[in-house]
Design an enzyme around this catalytic site. Structure first.
Site, PDB file in Angstrom:
ATOM      1  N   ASN A 108       0.852  -1.188   0.000  1.00  0.00           N
ATOM      2  CA  ASN A 108       0.000   0.000   0.000  1.00  0.00           C
ATOM      3  C   ASN A 108       0.896   1.250   0.000  1.00  0.00           C
ATOM      4  OD1 ASN A 108      -1.398   2.284   1.155  1.00  0.00           O
ATOM      5  ND2 ASN A 108      -3.069   0.900   1.665  1.00  0.00           N
ATOM      6  N   HIS A 113       0.940   6.187   1.969  1.00  0.00           N
ATOM      7  CA  HIS A 113       1.661   7.137   2.822  1.00  0.00           C
ATOM      8  C   HIS A 113       2.904   7.723   2.167  1.00  0.00           C
ATOM      9  CE1 HIS A 113      -1.413   6.798   5.663  1.00  0.00           C
ATOM     10  NE2 HIS A 113      -1.312   5.482   5.674  1.00  0.00           N
ATOM     11  N   HIS A 135      -5.590   3.713  -1.673  1.00  0.00           N
ATOM     12  CA  HIS A 135      -6.925   4.075  -1.190  1.00  0.00           C
ATOM     13  C   HIS A 135      -7.226   5.505  -1.613  1.00  0.00           C
ATOM     14  CE1 HIS A 135      -9.683   4.357   2.665  1.00  0.00           C
ATOM     15  NE2 HIS A 135     -10.321   4.681   1.559  1.00  0.00           N
ATOM     16  N   ARG A 191      -9.357   8.248  -0.980  1.00  0.00           N
ATOM     17  CA  ARG A 191     -10.352   8.662   0.029  1.00  0.00           C
ATOM     18  C   ARG A 191     -11.159   9.823  -0.490  1.00  0.00           C
ATOM     19  NH1 ARG A 191      -8.928   6.571   5.500  1.00  0.00           N
ATOM     20  NH2 ARG A 191     -10.654   7.846   6.205  1.00  0.00           N
ATOM     21  N   ARG A 246      -6.852  12.830   0.979  1.00  0.00           N
ATOM     22  CA  ARG A 246      -5.775  13.248   1.883  1.00  0.00           C
ATOM     23  C   ARG A 246      -4.419  12.667   1.474  1.00  0.00           C
ATOM     24  NH1 ARG A 246      -7.407   9.978   7.316  1.00  0.00           N
ATOM     25  NH2 ARG A 246      -9.331  11.106   6.970  1.00  0.00           N
ATOM     26  N   GLU A 306      -8.623   0.648  -3.201  1.00  0.00           N
ATOM     27  CA  GLU A 306      -9.455   0.683  -1.982  1.00  0.00           C
ATOM     28  C   GLU A 306     -10.357   1.898  -2.035  1.00  0.00           C
ATOM     29  OE1 GLU A 306      -7.302   0.922   1.631  1.00  0.00           O
ATOM     30  OE2 GLU A 306      -6.263  -0.938   1.270  1.00  0.00           O
ATOM     31  N   THR A 326      -8.474   3.647   8.407  1.00  0.00           N
ATOM     32  CA  THR A 326      -9.719   2.878   8.356  1.00  0.00           C
ATOM     33  C   THR A 326      -9.869   2.137   9.687  1.00  0.00           C
ATOM     34  OG1 THR A 326      -9.198   2.590   6.036  1.00  0.00           O
ATOM     35  CG2 THR A 326     -11.055   1.339   6.890  1.00  0.00           C
ATOM     36  N   GLU A 358     -11.280  -9.233   2.930  1.00  0.00           N
ATOM     37  CA  GLU A 358     -10.011  -8.922   3.593  1.00  0.00           C
ATOM     38  C   GLU A 358     -10.321  -8.773   5.069  1.00  0.00           C
ATOM     39  OE1 GLU A 358      -7.210  -6.263   1.737  1.00  0.00           O
ATOM     40  OE2 GLU A 358      -6.720  -5.382   3.669  1.00  0.00           O
ATOM     41  N   HIS A 375      -4.050  -4.470   7.637  1.00  0.00           N
ATOM     42  CA  HIS A 375      -4.137  -3.310   8.523  1.00  0.00           C
ATOM     43  C   HIS A 375      -3.253  -3.490   9.746  1.00  0.00           C
ATOM     44  CE1 HIS A 375      -5.528   0.416  10.192  1.00  0.00           C
ATOM     45  NE2 HIS A 375      -6.097   0.649   9.039  1.00  0.00           N
TER      46      HIS A 375
HETATM   47  N1  PXP Z   1      -6.064  -3.033   3.920  1.00  0.00           N
HETATM   48  C1  PXP Z   1      -7.020  -2.078   3.983  1.00  0.00           C
HETATM   49  C2  PXP Z   1      -8.386  -2.427   3.503  1.00  0.00           C
HETATM   50  C3  PXP Z   1      -6.735  -0.778   4.435  1.00  0.00           C
HETATM   51  O1  PXP Z   1      -7.703   0.161   4.497  1.00  0.00           O
HETATM   52  C4  PXP Z   1      -5.408  -0.473   4.802  1.00  0.00           C
HETATM   53  C5  PXP Z   1      -5.062   0.920   5.222  1.00  0.00           C
HETATM   54  O2  PXP Z   1      -5.260   1.786   4.156  1.00  0.00           O
HETATM   55  C6  PXP Z   1      -4.445  -1.486   4.716  1.00  0.00           C
HETATM   56  C7  PXP Z   1      -4.808  -2.773   4.300  1.00  0.00           C
HETATM   57  C8  PXP Z   1      -3.024  -1.249   5.077  1.00  0.00           C
HETATM   58  O3  PXP Z   1      -2.912  -0.944   6.430  1.00  0.00           O
HETATM   59  P1  PXP Z   1      -1.535  -0.420   7.002  1.00  0.00           P
HETATM   60  O4  PXP Z   1      -1.224   0.839   6.258  1.00  0.00           O
HETATM   61  O5  PXP Z   1      -1.823  -0.207   8.438  1.00  0.00           O
HETATM   62  O6  PXP Z   1      -0.517  -1.486   6.738  1.00  0.00           O
END
Ligand code: PXP
Length: 250
Positions: free
Chosen positions: A12, A15, A48, A50, A54, A75, A106, A156, A199
């Site tokens: 992901n 960030h 994602h 949003r 952001r 996402e 999330t 998931e 997550h």
């Molecule tokens: N899976 C989903 C559905 C999420 O919303 C997120 C966070 O955007 C992640 C995985 C990844 O989570 P993390 O950034 O905490 O590893």
């Protein structure tokens, strides 16, 4: 299940965009991070979009789709706006997540029971477009059973509560959450769902969850992007891959 299938790593890149947006320019570029992640062994890229934009922006999602050569997992909240963008972007997969403007991330799973009637048409439209739908839910038996009835091929499992309990050193809660995940993964698999997890995962929690043969994909972001500041993104992804392989017994 006889032999555990390969565990895919979805990286992901949200960030990287958070950092870019802090100064408003174009660096660091989440698409560059995605390409580097793939070179280092990522099996797919997750981002994602949003409602408040952001981190990932519309043009990031379009560039990810155009420029990466591995599956893109988009996402999103199941809103009309996001559905329109997803259907135009045509990613490999869409992971439907709950979204509240004020949350830092999330915070909980999607309530597929309460939102059944709103989700059903969104899932059907994505299914019809050939986009693989995944529902981001807690490892709750009733949510899992409803997810299966909604005809989404994938869930998931939200691993955030478990990971937080592990990080806080709350052993009792961590064990209870882990048992929920173990049972939830088995139930979802037996209901014919493909099972992912994500997550809050770090090297240790990813290694542990990799031991569950029903789970075939982990989506991980925040920890790895932070770790990349110290050792680089390539080394972080290789270390994560190694942790997952150890957990899988490879
Ligand atoms: N899976 C989903 C559905 C999420 O919303 C997120 C966070 O955007 C992640 C995985 C990844 O989570 P993390 O950034 O905490 O590893």
């Amino acid at each position: 299940m006889s032999k555990a299938p390969k565990l895919r790593l979805g990286v992901n890149v949200d960030h990287v965009a958070t950092l870019r947006n802090a100064r408003g320019g174009s660096n660091p570029d989440p698409v560059r991070a995605a390409k580097l992640a793939i070179e280092a062994g990522a099996d797919g890229i997750t981002a994602h979009l949003r409602e408040d934009r952001r981190h990932i922006r519309d043009e990031d999602m379009a560039r990810l789709k155009a420029e990466i050569d591995k599956p893109l997992n988009f996402e999103m909240a199941a809103t009309d706006e996001m559905l329109r963008i997803a259907l135009a972007t045509r990613p490999h997969a869409c992971c439907l997540v709950p979204e509240r403007r004020q949350e830092l991330t999330t915070e909980g799973g999607l309530d597929v029971i309460g939102q059944h009637d709103a989700l059903a048409p969104a899932i059907a439209r994505l299914n019809d477009a050939g986009i693989r739908v995944s529902l981001f839910i807690a490892a709750d038996p009733k949510q899992i059973e409803t997810a299966a009835k909604l005809r989404a091929p994938v869930i998931e499992i939200h691993t955030g509560t478990w990971c937080d309990a592990v990080a806080e050193g709350n052993r009792e809660k961590a064990e209870a959450e882990w048992q929920r995940i173990v049972k939830g993964a088995a139930l979802a698999y037996s209901a014919g769902l493909e099972v992912h997890g994500g997550h809050g995962l770090d090297y240790d929690t990813a290694e542990k969850i990799a031991s569950l043969p029903e789970i075939v994909e982990l989506n991980i972001g925040y920890f790895m992007i932070g770790e990349a500041l110290f050792v680089g993104l390539g080394d972080t992804i290789r270390a994560m891959r190694a942790a997952m392989d150890r957990g899988r017994g490879l």
